[in-house]
Design a protein around this motif. Sequence first.
Motif, PDB file in Angstrom:
ATOM      1  N   HIS A  11     112.837 172.429  79.352  1.00 53.53           N
ATOM      2  CA  HIS A  11     112.575 171.284  80.207  1.00 53.53           C
ATOM      3  C   HIS A  11     113.894 170.602  80.530  1.00 53.53           C
ATOM      4  CE1 HIS A  11     108.585 172.094  78.731  1.00 53.53           C
ATOM      5  NE2 HIS A  11     108.089 171.219  79.567  1.00 53.53           N
ATOM      6  N   HIS A  12     113.866 169.883  81.619  1.00 54.60           N
ATOM      7  CA  HIS A  12     115.050 169.132  82.003  1.00 54.60           C
ATOM      8  C   HIS A  12     114.681 167.653  81.954  1.00 54.60           C
ATOM      9  CE1 HIS A  12     118.952 168.549  83.731  1.00 54.60           C
ATOM     10  NE2 HIS A  12     118.472 167.859  84.725  1.00 54.60           N
ATOM     11  N   LEU A  13     115.415 166.946  81.127  1.00 52.74           N
ATOM     12  CA  LEU A  13     115.182 165.510  80.972  1.00 52.74           C
ATOM     13  C   LEU A  13     116.144 164.751  81.879  1.00 52.74           C
ATOM     14  CD1 LEU A  13     113.886 163.117  79.347  1.00 52.74           C
ATOM     15  CD2 LEU A  13     115.829 163.346  77.787  1.00 52.74           C
TER      16      LEU A  13
ATOM     17  N   VAL B 125     115.964 171.343  91.603  1.00 54.11           N
ATOM     18  CA  VAL B 125     116.031 169.939  91.261  1.00 54.11           C
ATOM     19  C   VAL B 125     117.224 169.595  90.421  1.00 54.11           C
ATOM     20  CG1 VAL B 125     114.909 168.120  89.972  1.00 54.11           C
ATOM     21  CG2 VAL B 125     113.592 169.561  91.488  1.00 54.11           C
ATOM     22  N   CYS B 126     117.526 170.425  89.480  1.00 54.24           N
ATOM     23  CA  CYS B 126     118.507 169.968  88.513  1.00 54.24           C
ATOM     24  C   CYS B 126     119.789 170.756  88.598  1.00 54.24           C
ATOM     25  CB  CYS B 126     117.939 169.994  87.114  1.00 54.24           C
ATOM     26  SG  CYS B 126     118.078 171.599  86.409  1.00 54.24           S
ATOM     27  N   GLY B 127     120.810 170.126  88.122  1.00 54.12           N
ATOM     28  CA  GLY B 127     122.130 170.738  88.148  1.00 54.12           C
ATOM     29  C   GLY B 127     122.159 172.037  87.387  1.00 54.12           C
ATOM     30  N   ALA B 128     121.398 172.097  86.319  1.00 53.10           N
ATOM     31  CA  ALA B 128     121.391 173.317  85.521  1.00 53.10           C
ATOM     32  C   ALA B 128     120.888 174.481  86.353  1.00 53.10           C
ATOM     33  CB  ALA B 128     120.520 173.135  84.290  1.00 53.10           C
TER      34      ALA B 128
ATOM     35  N   VAL C  65     126.209 163.193  83.685  1.00 45.11           N
ATOM     36  CA  VAL C  65     125.971 162.627  85.014  1.00 45.11           C
ATOM     37  C   VAL C  65     125.622 163.749  85.979  1.00 45.11           C
ATOM     38  CG1 VAL C  65     127.038 161.418  86.960  1.00 45.11           C
ATOM     39  CG2 VAL C  65     127.540 160.711  84.609  1.00 45.11           C
ATOM     40  N   MET C  66     124.490 163.610  86.654  1.00 42.71           N
ATOM     41  CA  MET C  66     124.039 164.609  87.623  1.00 42.71           C
ATOM     42  C   MET C  66     123.551 163.852  88.842  1.00 42.71           C
ATOM     43  SD  MET C  66     121.737 166.581  84.882  1.00 42.71           S
ATOM     44  CE  MET C  66     122.081 168.282  84.865  1.00 42.71           C
ATOM     45  N   GLY C  67     124.436 163.569  89.747  1.00 46.55           N
ATOM     46  CA  GLY C  67     124.009 162.782  90.897  1.00 46.55           C
ATOM     47  C   GLY C  67     123.574 161.404  90.443  1.00 46.55           C
ATOM     48  N   GLU C  68     122.355 161.052  90.775  1.00 49.94           N
ATOM     49  CA  GLU C  68     121.902 159.698  90.463  1.00 49.94           C
ATOM     50  C   GLU C  68     121.201 159.601  89.118  1.00 49.94           C
ATOM     51  OE1 GLU C  68     119.771 158.234  93.877  1.00 49.94           O
ATOM     52  OE2 GLU C  68     121.684 157.529  94.661  1.00 49.94           O
ATOM     53  N   HIS C  69     121.213 160.660  88.369  1.00 46.98           N
ATOM     54  CA  HIS C  69     120.662 160.535  87.022  1.00 46.98           C
ATOM     55  C   HIS C  69     121.633 161.111  86.011  1.00 46.98           C
ATOM     56  CE1 HIS C  69     119.069 164.669  87.961  1.00 46.98           C
ATOM     57  NE2 HIS C  69     119.350 164.872  86.700  1.00 46.98           N
ATOM     58  N   ILE C  70     121.358 160.803  84.742  1.00 44.14           N
ATOM     59  CA  ILE C  70     122.019 161.530  83.676  1.00 44.14           C
ATOM     60  C   ILE C  70     120.940 162.398  83.055  1.00 44.14           C
ATOM     61  CG2 ILE C  70     123.929 159.936  83.262  1.00 44.14           C
ATOM     62  CD1 ILE C  70     122.353 158.690  80.998  1.00 44.14           C
TER      63      ILE C  70
ATOM     64  N   ALA D  64     121.569 168.060  95.583  1.00 43.20           N
ATOM     65  CA  ALA D  64     120.793 169.043  94.853  1.00 43.20           C
ATOM     66  C   ALA D  64     119.702 168.388  94.017  1.00 43.20           C
ATOM     67  CB  ALA D  64     121.702 169.858  93.942  1.00 43.20           C
ATOM     68  N   HIS D  65     119.886 167.163  93.717  1.00 40.20           N
ATOM     69  CA  HIS D  65     118.903 166.487  92.890  1.00 40.20           C
ATOM     70  C   HIS D  65     117.867 165.779  93.738  1.00 40.20           C
ATOM     71  CE1 HIS D  65     121.780 167.392  89.900  1.00 40.20           C
ATOM     72  NE2 HIS D  65     120.996 166.941  88.959  1.00 40.20           N
ATOM     73  N   ASP D  66     116.661 166.010  93.382  1.00 42.71           N
ATOM     74  CA  ASP D  66     115.574 165.389  94.093  1.00 42.71           C
ATOM     75  C   ASP D  66     114.902 164.402  93.154  1.00 42.71           C
ATOM     76  OD1 ASP D  66     113.211 164.661  95.233  1.00 42.71           O
ATOM     77  OD2 ASP D  66     112.771 166.652  96.015  1.00 42.71           O
TER      78      ASP D  66
HETATM   79 CU    CU Z   1     119.837 167.122  86.411  1.00 42.55          CU
END
Ligand code: CU
Length: 182
Positions: A104-106, A12-15, A143-148, A57-59
Amino acid sequence: MRTIGGAVRTAVCGAVLMLMAVPAISAAAEPGGMGGMQHGDHAGMKMDDSGKMKTGAHDMGKGEKIFSGKAGPWTVEARLIDMKVQMEQSGVSAKTAAKFAGKHHLMLFLTDPATGKPATGVAGKVVVTGPDKASSSKVTLFVMGEHIGADVGLPTPGKYTFDAEIESPGKKGSATFSYTLK
Ligand SMILES: [Cu+2]
């Protein structure tokens, strides 16, 4: 990033994406896989061109919604991913997943209420205050795709408060919300 297989795209997340890319490259040399690596921090993410984060990559459907409301001129939705659960679901070993305990990823999804489209050019910071009230930490949202988003440590059960300050050129907003970790 695009050449990496389907398993990575489910992250889900860039990390997590950053994290999994490293052992994928070095797997042949290191049979232990992810054993030796560090959790992907945002220093690494920062080095990466943020454009690379927009490869699907981000869902947006993942994680738990913990807030929805306003932040200045934007509509904001906050979601939180338990990275250990996420890693377990991605099929890594229990040992590897255990390394993500407490992490956790916020994610903050900002949209322009006038158009309903994701806000562009936004960045921000979040102060996370833990259950004991005495401890707080400040993380930078990238910034990670459509979210920060940012990785946040929520090490013990209890109520965490998030004070988010969001900016884009000429605009500013803030939002405060909390999450109780069971
Ligand atoms: Cu992310």
